[in-house]
Design an enzyme around this catalytic site. Sequence first.
Site, PDB file in Angstrom:
ATOM      1  N   ASP A 153       0.839  -1.389   0.206  1.00  0.00           N
ATOM      2  CA  ASP A 153       0.163  -0.121   0.100  1.00  0.00           C
ATOM      3  C   ASP A 153       0.668   1.086   0.067  1.00  0.00           C
ATOM      4  OD1 ASP A 153      -2.320  -1.770  -0.126  1.00  0.00           O
ATOM      5  OD2 ASP A 153      -2.555  -1.418   2.362  1.00  0.00           O
ATOM      6  N   ARG A 154       0.051   2.389  -0.492  1.00  0.00           N
ATOM      7  CA  ARG A 154       1.285   3.087  -0.315  1.00  0.00           C
ATOM      8  C   ARG A 154       1.105   3.607   0.956  1.00  0.00           C
ATOM      9  NH1 ARG A 154      -1.326   9.181  -3.139  1.00  0.00           N
ATOM     10  NH2 ARG A 154       0.753  10.505  -2.980  1.00  0.00           N
TER      11      ARG A 154
END
Length: 325
Positions: A153-154
């Site tokens: 995930d970012r």
Amino acid sequence: MRKESSVLTPTTPKPSPPQAPAVRLVEVTEEHDGQRLDNFLMRLCKGVPKSHIYKAVRGGEVRVNKGRVSPDARIHAGDIVRVPPIRLPAVDQKRVVPGAEFPIVFEDEGLLVIDKPAGTAVHGGSGVSFGVIEALRAARPEARFLELAHRLDRDTSGLLLIAKKRNVLLSLHEMFRESKGSKHYLALVEGDWVNARQHIRLPLTKWTTQTGERRVKVEAEGQVSHTIVSAQKRFNGYSLVDAELRTGRTHQIRVHLASTGFPIVGDDKYGRDETRAKFVKLGFNRMFLHAHRLDIPHPLTQEALSLIAPLPKACEALLQKLEQQ
């Protein structure tokens, strides 16, 4: 009375309108054998938003061997992919992607492992022009092959695997499907985690909010998902835990922890807004989830690899503050 001679002013010919991009039929080569269709199209149609590619596939505009397929379908050498004009950039319009390197944990001729910083997407799409993989390709123009072996995930930091060869990518995909090796994450959660070791087996399903955001929830009909959570250290109302992934579902650790009453600090999708605001005041403005350790056989030599990315300084500093409270 003398008549003035008329002067003919040469007219500038109007440029002919640019030709609309035509449908292309692209044959898949050995280099892309086994690749996901969406990833294949993203490389073929550079600059086109990922959402446009997905829309074209789901609408039947993209076809493989004249048949409709899903974005995650695997393509094979010899397949013919119908590629419609999905808002391709103009020939003279170059999308500038600044090259960037990241802290290298391990690298050889077939595999690159980096320590991804929080806040950096792994690839472009969903409002992000480019991510880690595009920046690495720009920094290494001589590299013939660079592909993400998995996703983070970012807002998650830590170990990220990039394949430098097609056979390495396929080997890593097979390894993850068969749950070989182990992936460990460190997370700071709300609450006192008292169990030394706990297995969380909650089936997960993806869904989309009314605003178009992708989310995941626990649902009986969902995909089998398994996380092993071990206590590391307890603070005043918070706990540092180790989360080992035994399956690799989207947002798995985040949803499993939140669903058991222990949301991750700073999680803007499944955590509490009040908690996130409290930690922002302490100078911590990210999600406390870090891909810390990876134990896998090397995809080519089968040699045991134990890879570690230490906690980022911001996370270490926060833990020190909590110890002093």
